[in-house]
Write an enzyme that holds these catalytic residues in place. Structure first.
Site, short mmCIF file in Angstrom:
data_model
loop_
_atom_site.label_atom_id
_atom_site.label_comp_id
_atom_site.label_asym_id
_atom_site.label_seq_id
_atom_site.Cartn_x
_atom_site.Cartn_y
_atom_site.Cartn_z
N CYS A 45 -102.57 20.06 -56.78
CA CYS A 45 -103.68 19.22 -57.25
C CYS A 45 -104.14 19.69 -58.62
O CYS A 45 -105.33 19.95 -58.84
CB CYS A 45 -104.82 19.23 -56.23
SG CYS A 45 -106.04 17.92 -56.50
N GLY A 46 -103.18 19.82 -59.55
CA GLY A 46 -103.51 20.11 -60.93
C GLY A 46 -103.77 18.81 -61.67
O GLY A 46 -104.14 17.80 -61.06
N ARG A 68 -101.40 25.13 -49.74
CA ARG A 68 -101.12 26.35 -48.99
C ARG A 68 -102.35 26.77 -48.19
O ARG A 68 -103.48 26.53 -48.61
CB ARG A 68 -100.69 27.46 -49.94
CG ARG A 68 -99.30 27.25 -50.55
CD ARG A 68 -98.96 28.32 -51.56
NE ARG A 68 -99.88 28.28 -52.70
CZ ARG A 68 -99.94 29.21 -53.64
NH1 ARG A 68 -99.15 30.26 -53.57
NH2 ARG A 68 -100.78 29.10 -54.65
N SER A 78 -107.78 23.82 -56.45
CA SER A 78 -107.01 22.66 -55.97
C SER A 78 -107.68 22.03 -54.75
O SER A 78 -107.78 20.80 -54.65
CB SER A 78 -105.57 23.07 -55.63
OG SER A 78 -105.57 24.13 -54.68
N GLN A 110 -93.03 27.14 -59.50
CA GLN A 110 -93.35 27.14 -58.07
C GLN A 110 -92.46 26.20 -57.26
O GLN A 110 -92.50 26.21 -56.03
CB GLN A 110 -94.82 26.75 -57.85
CG GLN A 110 -95.82 27.72 -58.44
CD GLN A 110 -97.25 27.26 -58.27
OE1 GLN A 110 -97.54 26.38 -57.43
NE2 GLN A 110 -98.17 27.81 -59.06
N HIS A 132 -91.04 15.93 -63.06
CA HIS A 132 -90.19 16.60 -64.05
C HIS A 132 -89.00 17.13 -63.28
O HIS A 132 -89.15 17.70 -62.20
CB HIS A 132 -90.95 17.74 -64.73
CG HIS A 132 -90.17 18.47 -65.78
ND1 HIS A 132 -89.36 17.83 -66.69
CD2 HIS A 132 -90.06 19.80 -66.06
CE1 HIS A 132 -88.81 18.73 -67.50
NE2 HIS A 132 -89.21 19.93 -67.13
N GLU A 221 -90.64 19.22 -76.40
CA GLU A 221 -91.78 20.14 -76.31
C GLU A 221 -91.52 21.44 -77.06
O GLU A 221 -92.45 22.03 -77.63
CB GLU A 221 -92.15 20.39 -74.85
CG GLU A 221 -91.12 21.11 -74.03
CD GLU A 221 -91.39 21.03 -72.53
OE1 GLU A 221 -92.18 20.17 -72.11
OE2 GLU A 221 -90.79 21.83 -71.77
N SER A 414 -97.36 22.75 -69.96
CA SER A 414 -96.80 23.54 -68.85
C SER A 414 -96.36 24.91 -69.35
O SER A 414 -96.15 25.13 -70.54
CB SER A 414 -95.60 22.81 -68.25
OG SER A 414 -94.53 22.77 -69.19
#
Length: 491
Positions: A45-46, A68, A78, A110, A132, A221, A414
């Site tokens: 939940c970013g 988690r 989150s 992750q 991504h 990027e 990122s």
């Protein structure tokens, strides 16, 4: 696990790199209906996780968040974001087994741990989504053959995804289906419904591949989007101060200059950005950009080569295994640079002043955008993909620098983008120092005086600017977005 791209033969590699099709609005006539009545569980939940979830819920989908156990028990950020926005939150064990679509929106590093945790819990025939494709392409994650693997990749930060949706529009989006994981042939239907639920279909959707998205995203990027802005900021600030400019003024000229310059880029491409200059300044900016392209071309090509071969990814993943030692060192060093620590300027700088006194910055933008685009296309990436990963996203990244300098840019992007940014900027700064030493008065910090110009030279420069391939494809894609926005706003 082996790098997926490197397991393909040359023909397969070229086919996947070159996959890119602008999808018609009529292909999204069913909107998000394919996913309505199904359970969509988002992991993470970013910025992307929360904002895509908000859009998808507003589009009528059943959205919940799997976190988690420790994130829930400790009520981490989150958990707070998901619960404060009224979403159902549960552990992997509670939510994943019922999910029809599991959307993995955690950070790249992750992904393997997340997939390892959720895959045994996923029901037979479920779908796994990414925004991504790094985990699939570079890590080479193996997904159960009964699971459909899709991607919906908005070409904007998560906050922009939400804001554009609230305005009744959306952001340009790439969608793809992993060819190794489409057992029921429903991957494209899932991806289209997901893209429609985020609002992406209103701004334009490219049907792409996991490979094309990853390789072009990494290249953009690392070079023009982040690396060039960081290297340019550090070089230009040091040059201005060296020549006697007040550090506070120099800092503001650069911090807000990128945003001002690229706003013109957003509205009308390199052509409009260059048209904001006087004729003598335009000729000088063009000449500087051509010099910069010649100097930097080998560096851009090295980054593309290392991305294609997997060398970049293997190096970064080694740093992950070493607790991000390189990344954290580079981040700390950047925070201590003179540009980052300079005082704030309280005075006002007019909009045109950023153009008139930023000729070199404009040349850097032009050179970086064109080089990134050309290098991607030369490597087999289709022009539309190369445009979105170079020129289109640049104003969004420039906006982060306007907020809190390079610190903000590196916080928002990122960790993968940040790592690549440092690789590029640490090589680019020393590479350009001899060039910086040869600059003329008026290139940076002072306006070039008005004067006579050669009509034939100006004609040829204007033609060269406007006829570049990125200007041709950019005009077409910006036209699509304008038309679609008009239709969307009209209802």
């Amino acid at each position: 696990m082996a790098n997926y791209f490197n397991t393909l033969n040359l023909r397969q590699q070229l086919a996947q790199l070159g996959k890119c099709r602008f999808m018609g609005r009529d292909e999204f006539a069913d909107g998000a209906s394919y996913l309505q009545g199904k359970k969509v569980v988002i992991v993470g939940c970013g910025a992307q996780g929360l904002n895509q979830g908000l859009n998808m819920r507003d589009s009528g989908l059943d959205i919940s968040y799997a976190l988690r156990k420790e994130a829930i028990a400790e009520k981490r950020a989150s958990w707070r974001k998901a619960t404060e926005n009224g979403f159902k939150v549960g552990t992997y064990e509670e939510l994943i087994p019922q999910a029809d679509l599991v959307v993995n929106l955690t950070p790249d590093k992750q992904h393997s741990d997340v997939v390892r945790s959720v895959q045994p819990l996923m029901k037979d025939g479920a779908a796994l989504g990414y925004s991504h494709g790094f985990n699939i392409v570079e890590v080479g994650e193996q997904i159960r053959k009964d699971i459909t693997v899709v991607m919906v990749a908005p070409k904007c930060p998560g906050t922009e995804v939400r804001e554009e949706y609230k305005r009744g529009f959306g952001v340009p989006t790439l969608i793809a289906v992993h060819p190794e994981n489409d057992p029921k042939g429903e991957g494209m239907a899932i991806a289209k419904a997901w893209a429609a639920a985020t609002g992406g279909h209103r701004a334009g959707v490219l049907e792409s591949s996991f490979v094309a998205e990853v390789k072009s995203d990494l290249m953009g990027e690392q070079t023009i989007l982040c690396g060039m802005l960081q290297a340019g900021s550090l070089l230009c600030f040091d040059k201005l101060v060296e020549e006697g400019t007040d550090p506070a003024y120099a800092e503001k000229l650069i911090q807000f200059g990128w945003e001002t310059i690229t706003e013109a880029l957003k509205q009308g491409g390199i052509t409009l950005m260059m048209d904001r200059l006087s004729n003598p300044a335009k000729l000088r900016a063009y000449a500087l950009s051509e010099q910069l392209k010649e100097i930097m071309a080998p560096l851009f090509q090295k980054h593309m080569d290392d991305i294609i071969s997997g060398e970049f990814s293997s190096g970064m993943m080694a740093d992950w295994a070493n607790d991000d030692k390189k990344l954290l060192t580079w981040r700390e060093e950047t925070g201590k640079t003179a540009f980052e620590t300079a005082p704030q300027y309280e005075g006002k700088i007019g909009e045109q002043e950023y153009f008139d006194k930023g000729v070199l910055m404009i040349a850097m933008v032009k050179a970086g955008v064109e080089l990134a685009f050309e290098t991607m296309v030369d490597s087999g990436i289709i022009e539309e993909s190369a445009y979105y990963e170079s020129l289109h996203e640049l104003p969004l990244i420039a906006n982060t620098i306007a907020r809190k300098r390079l610190y903000e840019m590196n916080v928002v992007i990122s960790d993968t983008a940040e790592y690549g940014n440092y690789l590029f900027s640490y090589a680019c700064v020393p590479l350009l120092k001899p060039f910086m030493a040869e600059l003329q008065p008026g290139d940076l910090g002072k306006a070039i005086p008005e004067g006579a110009v050669d009509n034939a030279q100006l004609r040829d420069v204007n033609e060269a600017i406007r006829s570049h391939a990125i200007e041709q494809v950019g005009k077409k894609l910006r036209g699509y977005m304008t038309d679609m926005k008009r239709i969307a706003v009209a209802g």
